[in-house]
Structures are given as structure tokens and as C-alpha cells.
Design an enzyme around this catalytic site. Structure first.
Site, PDB file in Angstrom:
ATOM      1  N   ASP A  12      -8.413  -2.731  -8.528  1.00 47.22           N
ATOM      2  CA  ASP A  12      -9.411  -3.699  -8.995  1.00 47.22           C
ATOM      3  C   ASP A  12      -8.808  -5.095  -9.128  1.00 47.22           C
ATOM      4  O   ASP A  12      -7.625  -5.245  -9.438  1.00 47.22           O
ATOM      5  CB  ASP A  12      -9.976  -3.223 -10.343  1.00 47.22           C
ATOM      6  N   ASN A  14      -9.535  -7.755  -6.717  1.00 49.49           N
ATOM      7  CA  ASN A  14      -9.486  -8.518  -5.456  1.00 49.49           C
ATOM      8  C   ASN A  14     -10.369  -9.761  -5.502  1.00 49.49           C
ATOM      9  O   ASN A  14      -9.947 -10.844  -5.106  1.00 49.49           O
ATOM     10  CB  ASN A  14     -10.000  -7.654  -4.298  1.00 49.49           C
ATOM     11  N   GLY A  15     -11.592  -9.583  -5.961  1.00 51.88           N
ATOM     12  CA  GLY A  15     -12.557 -10.682  -5.959  1.00 51.88           C
ATOM     13  C   GLY A  15     -12.059 -11.848  -6.801  1.00 51.88           C
ATOM     14  O   GLY A  15     -12.073 -13.012  -6.360  1.00 51.88           O
ATOM     15  N   ARG A  25     -14.157 -14.536  -2.565  1.00 51.06           N
ATOM     16  CA  ARG A  25     -13.869 -13.162  -2.984  1.00 51.06           C
ATOM     17  C   ARG A  25     -13.285 -12.367  -1.812  1.00 51.06           C
ATOM     18  O   ARG A  25     -12.362 -11.569  -1.975  1.00 51.06           O
ATOM     19  CB  ARG A  25     -15.148 -12.481  -3.487  1.00 51.06           C
ATOM     20  N   HIS A  29     -10.038  -9.497  -0.917  1.00 48.87           N
ATOM     21  CA  HIS A  29     -10.037  -8.144  -0.334  1.00 48.87           C
ATOM     22  C   HIS A  29      -8.992  -8.046   0.774  1.00 48.87           C
ATOM     23  O   HIS A  29      -8.287  -7.049   0.897  1.00 48.87           O
ATOM     24  CB  HIS A  29     -11.426  -7.802   0.216  1.00 48.87           C
ATOM     25  N   LEU A 122       2.576  12.900   3.296  1.00 46.69           N
ATOM     26  CA  LEU A 122       1.777  12.261   2.243  1.00 46.69           C
ATOM     27  C   LEU A 122       0.304  12.376   2.633  1.00 46.69           C
ATOM     28  O   LEU A 122      -0.048  12.118   3.779  1.00 46.69           O
ATOM     29  CB  LEU A 122       2.164  10.780   2.122  1.00 46.69           C
ATOM     30  N   ARG A 172      -5.013   1.600 -13.028  1.00 50.38           N
ATOM     31  CA  ARG A 172      -6.093   0.643 -12.747  1.00 50.38           C
ATOM     32  C   ARG A 172      -5.544  -0.762 -12.939  1.00 50.38           C
ATOM     33  O   ARG A 172      -5.100  -1.116 -14.028  1.00 50.38           O
ATOM     34  CB  ARG A 172      -7.311   0.845 -13.646  1.00 50.38           C
ATOM     35  N   SER A 180     -15.091   3.555 -14.287  1.00 45.89           N
ATOM     36  CA  SER A 180     -16.038   3.181 -13.224  1.00 45.89           C
ATOM     37  C   SER A 180     -16.408   4.356 -12.303  1.00 45.89           C
ATOM     38  O   SER A 180     -16.343   4.232 -11.082  1.00 45.89           O
ATOM     39  CB  SER A 180     -15.489   1.999 -12.407  1.00 45.89           C
ATOM     40  N   GLU A 191      -2.361  10.862 -17.136  1.00 47.26           N
ATOM     41  CA  GLU A 191      -1.780   9.721 -17.863  1.00 47.26           C
ATOM     42  C   GLU A 191      -2.333   8.441 -17.241  1.00 47.26           C
ATOM     43  O   GLU A 191      -2.262   8.261 -16.027  1.00 47.26           O
ATOM     44  CB  GLU A 191      -0.245   9.719 -17.735  1.00 47.26           C
TER      45      GLU A 191
END
Ligand code: IPE
Ligand code: IPE
Ligand code: MG
Length: 224
Positions: A12, A14-15, A25, A29, A122, A172, A180, A191
Site C-alpha cells: 500500500d 503507491n498512489g 498516482r 504504481h 518460490l 502492510r 482491507s 504476525e
């Protein structure tokens, strides 16, 4: 030391980053994508098995069309340009979310998933058009349709994260403390690390610091 297999990230900020540094914005991104590459690289180094990235939520459709189009174009270009590199690095790509997107993108997503299906170093779970509430509702509907018992085992087998262990760590970025609609069931004992930095400013050093901290946490799971 706690074992670490799965890190989930709400990318979260980017904008706000884009508006602050480039007056748009969308440029945030674009910059955020560089962070994605850094974190994938570091995840390989750290021998993490699963990396789940929240790229677009079921609620993000409320955004302006131009931003939505920009985001999906960015993803499309990323896949076209980088899927071979991901494949060479033995990375498996899995999409979690509603894949009912544009025909072109859906095709590209399936192709990328198929190409990397047997890779094992991965696994990147890209949460795209993902919402946890709809995921849970669909799981309950399937249980009902199959006339199965409602229990944890049956519920988890109908989630989009079936066969994926729950994340031990959630990060986050972007200085916001909420989930969200992300992995509400799967995060029950995770955690959680809320980071002030905006996603484009987050880097591998921040990531490694969190991993180190996580390893030393006493995880109780209700016990003492
Ligand atoms: C990226 O951050 C998350 C996406 C939905 C792609 P945002 O676009 O939410 O950035 P902020 O929170 O508005 O700064
Ligand atoms: C969460 O970020 C979704 C993604 C990172 C893809 P949002 O920016 O959409 O979350 P809210 O709307 O602020 O809760
Ligand atoms: Mg945001």
C-alpha cells in the site's frame, strides 16, 4: 527461531508516493513494481517458499477507470517481459482471486500459471481481483453444494489458498493499520508488521529487518 515459509504483503502507498514525487498516482504504481522485483529477489535469497502479494482487491474497482486500466496494463507488461525470467529462476506463479478479467489478461495469466506450474523454489501468489469475504462465501457455498460437513478441513480445502500454508508474516506498508479484506481466515495467527514507508520506498533492507524480528518472536498460539 521461528521457521518462515510464507510472507504475505499488502503493498500500500503507491498512489500517495506518486502524488508526492511525480504529481500522478499512476507513476507511484510504476515505481511500486520496482519494489516488487526487489522483494522477489530477496525472498529467493531468504529461501522463503511462498510470497503472497495483494495487487488488486475486489473493492479497488471503485477507483477511476484510468487508474484501473493503468494497473492492469502494468501487470500485463510485467508478465510479458518477466515471465521467462521468473520461470528460469524456478518461480511458480499462482493467481488467487476472481480471474474473470479481460480476455487478453485472463489468457496471459493462465499461460503464465501453466508455464511455471511445476516450478518449486518460490511460489508467488498474486492476489488479483481478490476479496476475502467472497472467497469465504464461495467456500461455504461449495461445502453446501457437496453436502459436506462444515469444519476447518472442509472449509480450507475450498479456499483459493488450498494447499498453501497460512502466512507466518503479514506486512502492510503505507502507514495504514487495517486488513482491507485480505486473507481474513488465513491470517488468524499471523504476525503482523505495519510499516510507515510507502510501498515504492520499501526495500530489501526493511524486508530483512522484519524477517529477523519475526524469527525471534515468541509465538504462543493460545498456549503460554
Ligand atoms: C497500492 O497502493 C495498492 C493498490 C491498490 C494497487 P494505493 O494505490 O492504495 O496507494 P495509496 O494508499 O492510495 O497511497
Ligand atoms: C489494499 O489497499 C489493496 C491492495 C494493496 C491491493 P487499498 O489502498 O485498496 O486499501 P484501503 O481501501 O485503503 O483499505
Ligand atoms: Mg491504499
Amino acid at each position: 527461531m521461528n521457521p518462515l515459509n510464507h510472507v504475505a504483503i499488502i503493498m500500500d502507498g503507491n498512489g500517495r508516493w506518486g502524488l508526492k514525487y511525480k504529481r500522478s498516482r499512476n507513476s507511484g504504481h510504476k515505481a511500486g513494481l520496482n519494489t516488487v522485483e526487489k522483494i522477489i529477489k530477496e525472498s529467493l535469497k531468504q529461501k522463503i517458499k511462498y510470497l503472497t502479494l495483494y495487487a488488486f482487491s475486489t473493492e479497488n474497482w471503485k477507483r477511476p477507470k484510468n487508474e484501473i486500466n493503468y494497473l492492469f496494463n502494468l501487470l500485463e507488461n510485467f508478465l510479458v517481459n518477466k515471465i521467462n525470467k521468473l520461470h528460469e529462476q524456478n518461480i511458480k506463479l499462482k493467481i488467487i482471486g476472481n480471474k474473470n478479467l479481460s480476455k487478453k489478461l485472463s489468457k496471459l495469466l493462465s499461460k503464465s500459471e501453466k508455464k511455471t506450474y511445476f516450478n518449486s523454489k518460490l511460489q508467488i501468489n498474486l492476489a488479483l481481483n481478490y476479496g476475502s469475504k467472497i472467497e469465504l462465501l464461495n467456500a461455504f457455498k461449495k461445502i453446501k453444494r457437496n453436502n459436506e460437513k462444515i469444519n476447518e478441513k472442509n472449509l480450507t480445502k475450498h479456499l483459493l489458498t488450498k494447499n498453501i500454508p497460512d502466512p507466518e508474516v503479514l506486512i502492510r506498508t503505507g502507514d495504514t493499520k487495517r486488513l482491507s479484506n485480505f486473507l481474513l481466515w488465513q491470517l488468524a495467527y499471523t504476525e503482523i508488521f505495519f510499516v510507515r514507508k510507502l510501498w515504492p520506498d520499501f526495500n530489501e533492507v526493511d524486508f530483512v529487518k522484519i524477517i529477523k524480528k519475526f524469527k525471534t518472536i515468541k509465538r504462543n498460539f493460545g498456549s503460554i
